[in-house]
Structures are given as C-alpha cells and as structure tokens.
Design an enzyme around this catalytic site. Sequence first.
Site, short mmCIF file in Angstrom:
data_model
loop_
_atom_site.label_atom_id
_atom_site.label_comp_id
_atom_site.label_asym_id
_atom_site.label_seq_id
_atom_site.Cartn_x
_atom_site.Cartn_y
_atom_site.Cartn_z
N LYS A 133 0.85 -1.19 0.00
CA LYS A 133 0.00 0.00 0.00
C LYS A 133 0.89 1.24 0.00
O LYS A 133 1.82 1.33 0.79
CB LYS A 133 -0.90 0.01 1.24
CG LYS A 133 -1.89 1.17 1.26
CD LYS A 133 -2.83 1.07 2.44
CE LYS A 133 -2.29 1.75 3.68
NZ LYS A 133 -2.32 3.24 3.60
N ASP A 162 -3.57 4.38 -1.65
CA ASP A 162 -4.54 4.77 -0.60
C ASP A 162 -4.58 6.29 -0.49
O ASP A 162 -4.04 6.86 0.44
CB ASP A 162 -4.13 4.12 0.72
CG ASP A 162 -5.14 4.34 1.82
OD1 ASP A 162 -6.30 4.68 1.52
OD2 ASP A 162 -4.76 4.14 3.00
N LYS A 207 -7.57 8.10 -0.70
CA LYS A 207 -8.85 8.50 -0.08
C LYS A 207 -9.38 9.78 -0.73
O LYS A 207 -9.56 10.81 -0.08
CB LYS A 207 -8.68 8.69 1.43
CG LYS A 207 -8.15 7.45 2.16
CD LYS A 207 -8.12 7.67 3.65
CE LYS A 207 -7.47 6.51 4.38
NZ LYS A 207 -6.01 6.41 4.21
N LEU A 208 -9.68 9.65 -2.02
CA LEU A 208 -10.13 10.84 -2.75
C LEU A 208 -11.49 11.33 -2.25
O LEU A 208 -12.36 10.54 -1.89
CB LEU A 208 -10.24 10.52 -4.25
CG LEU A 208 -8.98 10.00 -4.95
CD1 LEU A 208 -9.24 9.84 -6.44
CD2 LEU A 208 -7.79 10.91 -4.71
N ASP A 220 -13.66 14.82 -3.62
CA ASP A 220 -13.65 16.12 -4.31
C ASP A 220 -14.87 16.17 -5.22
O ASP A 220 -15.70 15.24 -5.21
CB ASP A 220 -12.33 16.25 -5.11
CG ASP A 220 -11.88 17.71 -5.26
OD1 ASP A 220 -12.77 18.56 -5.52
OD2 ASP A 220 -10.68 17.98 -5.14
N THR A 280 -13.17 16.31 -10.76
CA THR A 280 -11.81 16.15 -10.25
C THR A 280 -11.55 14.70 -9.85
O THR A 280 -10.46 14.16 -10.10
CB THR A 280 -11.59 17.11 -9.05
OG1 THR A 280 -11.82 18.43 -9.52
CG2 THR A 280 -10.19 17.01 -8.50
N THR A 337 -10.53 3.53 10.73
CA THR A 337 -10.30 2.65 11.89
C THR A 337 -9.73 3.40 13.10
O THR A 337 -9.62 2.83 14.18
CB THR A 337 -9.35 1.50 11.51
OG1 THR A 337 -8.18 2.06 10.91
CG2 THR A 337 -10.01 0.55 10.53
N GLN A 369 -4.78 3.83 16.22
CA GLN A 369 -5.90 2.99 15.78
C GLN A 369 -6.82 2.68 16.95
O GLN A 369 -6.35 2.35 18.04
CB GLN A 369 -5.38 1.67 15.19
CG GLN A 369 -4.50 1.82 13.98
CD GLN A 369 -5.29 2.16 12.71
OE1 GLN A 369 -6.50 2.44 12.76
NE2 GLN A 369 -4.60 2.14 11.58
N ALA A 376 0.85 -1.71 8.46
CA ALA A 376 1.98 -0.83 8.17
C ALA A 376 2.98 -0.87 9.32
O ALA A 376 3.96 -1.62 9.28
CB ALA A 376 1.50 0.60 7.87
O1 LIG Z 1 -9.72 3.29 7.95
C1 LIG Z 1 -8.52 3.30 7.60
C2 LIG Z 1 -8.12 3.50 6.30
C3 LIG Z 1 -6.80 3.47 5.98
N1 LIG Z 1 -5.86 3.26 6.93
C4 LIG Z 1 -4.43 3.23 6.52
O2 LIG Z 1 -3.91 1.93 6.79
C5 LIG Z 1 -2.59 2.02 7.34
C6 LIG Z 1 -2.57 1.41 8.70
O3 LIG Z 1 -1.33 1.63 9.29
P1 LIG Z 1 -0.88 0.95 10.67
O4 LIG Z 1 0.49 1.47 10.88
O5 LIG Z 1 -0.91 -0.54 10.46
O6 LIG Z 1 -1.84 1.42 11.71
C7 LIG Z 1 -2.22 3.52 7.33
O7 LIG Z 1 -1.49 3.77 6.16
C8 LIG Z 1 -3.55 4.23 7.24
O8 LIG Z 1 -3.48 5.43 6.50
C9 LIG Z 1 -6.24 3.06 8.22
O9 LIG Z 1 -5.42 2.86 9.13
N2 LIG Z 1 -7.57 3.07 8.52
#
Ligand SMILES: O=c1ccn([C@@H]2O[C@H](COP(=O)(O)O)[C@@H](O)[C@H]2O)c(=O)[nH]1
Length: 232
Positions: free
Chosen positions: A36, A64, A66-67, A69, A73, A119, A189, A209
């Site tokens: 991602k 990712d 997340k558009l 607009d 666009t 999240t 989170q 991530a």
């Molecule tokens: O609802 C959402 C949408 C996107 N993300 C993205 O996922 C990763 C999660 O990163 P971690 O380090 O595993 O917490 C991050 O790039 C967010 O932008 C999300 O967390 N929640």
Amino acid sequence: MSLTPRDRLIVGLDLPDVASAEVVVERLGEAVGFYKVGYQLAYAPGGLDFARDLAASGRQVFLDLKLHDIGNTVEKGVEAAARLGVSMLTVHAYPQVMRAAVRAAAGSGLQILAVTVLTSLENADLAEMGWDGGVEALVERRVRQAMDAGVGGIVASAAEAGRVRALAGPDAAIVTPGIRPAGAAAGDQKRVVAPAEALRNGATHLVVARPVVAAADPLAAARAILAEMEAA
Ligand SMILES: O=c1ccn([C@@H]2O[C@H](COP(=O)(O)O)[C@@H](O)[C@H]2O)c(=O)[nH]1
C-alpha cells in the site's frame, strides 16, 4: 480462485521517502507481494513513480489516497491513477464521489475501494463530527451506498467484516486496516483486530503498516503475521 495469506497481506509503506521504501521491499523479498502506498510516500519526491514501478515489477499496489472532491476532479484523478497500473484505489464513501470514481475506473482493471469509517475513529469521535448513530450504523449505511455506486470493495475495521459481507454480497473485497498482532502497539488505531481473527471475521485483505515497517526486522514481523494468517 482461493487466495493465500500472501495474496491477502498488504504491507503499508508508510515511510518518508522512496529510498526507505525500496529497502523495505528488498528486505521483504518474495514473502510479500502486495503493498500500500499512502499519503506519506505518494507525496514524497518520486512517490507515484515508485508506485508505478512497483506495480510494473509484478507486485500488487494499493494506492490509498482516499479521494474526496467534486465529480470531475475525482474522475480525472482516478483516470490518472489507473494509468499507473495500480490494483486498488480508495475514495471516501460519499455517493457522488464513489459514482464518479466507478465511472472513471470502468474498464481499466482498477478496483475502487470505499472507505467507510476510518479505523482510528470510535463512537465519541463520530459524535464530535455530528453523527450520533455510532460506528456500526454508519459503516452499514456507507456499505449500502457503496454497493449501490458499484465499487469493488470496502475499507472498514475487521471488527465489522461480518456485517460488511452480509451487506456487500459475496464478491466485494473487504480490506481491513487496524490490524494488530498480539503485543503490537495500537498507536492511533481504535478499532483493532488481530490477523487471524480478521480472517475469521471475513476480511479478504489485511493492511499492516507500522507493525511491519517499523519493526527491527520487517521480514520476521511479516512472516509472523503470515503464519498467524495461515493458522486461522
Ligand atoms: O480506515 C482506515 C483507512 C486506511 N488506513 C491506513 O492503513 C494504514 C494502517 O497503518 P498501521 O500502521 O498498520 O496502523 C495507514 O497507512 C492508514 O493510512 C487506516 O489505518 N484506517
């Protein structure tokens, strides 16, 4: 075709520059095949070229961005993203935005994912934003609207994956960030789920991530997550 844990694990390259991302991709080698690219890397110099090259190298890439607009666009942005050869692109789950994105992606092979409720949010955060109905009700409302708009998949916490599947039908991708192996710090989170439980709940893809890219040994961290997914 049934997906393997390797097909389902998406490692988020939340890193400051392309050089750092290249190091992580190199270290993960064949263990990981799906990445991602989010704000941090996409907006770094060369970030989108890196995403395009990663896709051209045979990895799957989830952009990712997340558009959100005006329709014109969003359409132009989606068309440009499709030309990068990435597999997935996120938009916020607003009906007009989703319809524009789906229109623009038609026939390109790019899968549009609708971000329902981040999240990092819980009920109190939604109340602060003016929504008093709670996370589950808003996720459900947005999944219904996303399916009406024709998106290919949903982004939600794996805590909601069962309900998402019931509403979205059998074919939608359910892509779940907020994944935390036992003992990993939640950070910002709030709706976190462990890898095996996420799969049992019906998630099709797990986004991870920091627990991988910030680990002292990213390959060992990814392998441990894959092993937990295998055992689910
Ligand atoms: O609802 C959402 C949408 C996107 N993300 C993205 O996922 C990763 C999660 O990163 P971690 O380090 O595993 O917490 C991050 O790039 C967010 O932008 C999300 O967390 N929640």
